[in-house]
Motif scaffolding. Sequence first.
Motif, PDB file in Angstrom:
ATOM      1  N   THR A 214      -0.249  -2.432   7.764  1.00  0.00           N
ATOM      2  CA  THR A 214       0.071  -2.714   6.365  1.00  0.00           C
ATOM      3  C   THR A 214      -0.154  -1.479   5.509  1.00  0.00           C
ATOM      4  O   THR A 214       0.662  -1.140   4.642  1.00  0.00           O
ATOM      5  N   THR A 215      -1.252  -0.782   5.761  1.00  0.00           N
ATOM      6  CA  THR A 215      -1.517   0.458   5.027  1.00  0.00           C
ATOM      7  C   THR A 215      -0.411   1.475   5.271  1.00  0.00           C
ATOM      8  O   THR A 215       0.076   2.122   4.337  1.00  0.00           O
ATOM      9  N   ARG A 216      -0.007   1.609   6.528  1.00  0.00           N
ATOM     10  CA  ARG A 216       1.044   2.567   6.882  1.00  0.00           C
ATOM     11  C   ARG A 216       2.337   2.256   6.114  1.00  0.00           C
ATOM     12  O   ARG A 216       2.963   3.146   5.522  1.00  0.00           O
ATOM     13  N   THR A 217       2.728   0.988   6.118  1.00  0.00           N
ATOM     14  CA  THR A 217       3.955   0.588   5.428  1.00  0.00           C
ATOM     15  C   THR A 217       3.843   0.823   3.928  1.00  0.00           C
ATOM     16  O   THR A 217       4.795   1.289   3.278  1.00  0.00           O
TER      17      THR A 217
ATOM     18  N   TYR B 274      -2.488  -0.320  -1.580  1.00  0.00           N
ATOM     19  CA  TYR B 274      -1.668  -0.244  -2.788  1.00  0.00           C
ATOM     20  C   TYR B 274      -2.353   0.637  -3.824  1.00  0.00           C
ATOM     21  O   TYR B 274      -1.733   1.520  -4.426  1.00  0.00           O
ATOM     22  N   ALA B 275      -3.644   0.405  -4.043  1.00  0.00           N
ATOM     23  CA  ALA B 275      -4.385   1.199  -5.023  1.00  0.00           C
ATOM     24  C   ALA B 275      -4.355   2.684  -4.653  1.00  0.00           C
ATOM     25  O   ALA B 275      -4.114   3.551  -5.507  1.00  0.00           O
ATOM     26  N   ALA B 276      -4.601   2.981  -3.373  1.00  0.00           N
ATOM     27  CA  ALA B 276      -4.632   4.375  -2.935  1.00  0.00           C
ATOM     28  C   ALA B 276      -3.264   5.034  -3.084  1.00  0.00           C
ATOM     29  O   ALA B 276      -3.144   6.176  -3.531  1.00  0.00           O
ATOM     30  N   SER B 277      -2.209   4.322  -2.723  1.00  0.00           N
ATOM     31  CA  SER B 277      -0.867   4.905  -2.797  1.00  0.00           C
ATOM     32  C   SER B 277      -0.460   5.165  -4.237  1.00  0.00           C
ATOM     33  O   SER B 277       0.162   6.191  -4.544  1.00  0.00           O
TER      34      SER B 277
END
Length: 253
Positions: A100-103, A149-152
Amino acid sequence: MDLSDRTVLVVGGTSGIGRGLARRFAAAGGTVAVAGRNPSALEELAAEGFGTVVLDVTDDTSVAGARDTVLARYPELDTVVTMSGVMVMEDLRDPAHFETTRTTVETNLLGTVRVLDAFTPHLVGRGAGTFVTVTSGIAFLPFPPMPGYAASKAAVHAYSEALRAQLEGTGVDVVELVPPAVASAGQEKVNPNALPLDDYLGEVMDLLAQEPTPREILVEGVLGHRFAERDGTYEALVAQRSRALSMLPSRQG
């Protein structure tokens, strides 16, 4: 920004805020094209009179092809809005969250960079234009159930700042749109206090129309997020928002 005679591409404009912005730019007198992955949504927008282009921001070839199509149809393009994004909850106690993080990073951060890279030579060559990047209040005040989401979005903020500095003197502006929770794309189900979409769009267009256009488009409802650290409310608000971790499946039962 003069909104009355712009040629605008909204990438990721097939739903939610992006779709609403496309309609608002058109209503202000602009020529607007929308790019995205959803064929049925693109058909609906084409029926409304919008130019449409299939574009997947996670695919280099798709982005390059869409750029060529857009510039062939709209050589006067002067505004590019990068709206594409995914917002998914992640349980960091479960290693399976990594996909999920990767996507999320691939779409929200690298997808934004692909679009910016694709159109930077055109706008710089014109000697005038605007990029509108889209981050989030969550970039400045994390929502713990959505760490990727927050990091991106925090990364898109930093990238926007760097892009603005590098494009200084070229005539190309970089404007960062920082939405709070807005009642679109299901956010109202997670946050009953989400700002109604039409209200949000009205505030955004008023801010975009200012001369000079603000570097960050901050509606009233996002100021508490954006300036939480400055205002000394950051730790308390993160703790408050951490209560939402109870929504994660591993925390239930």
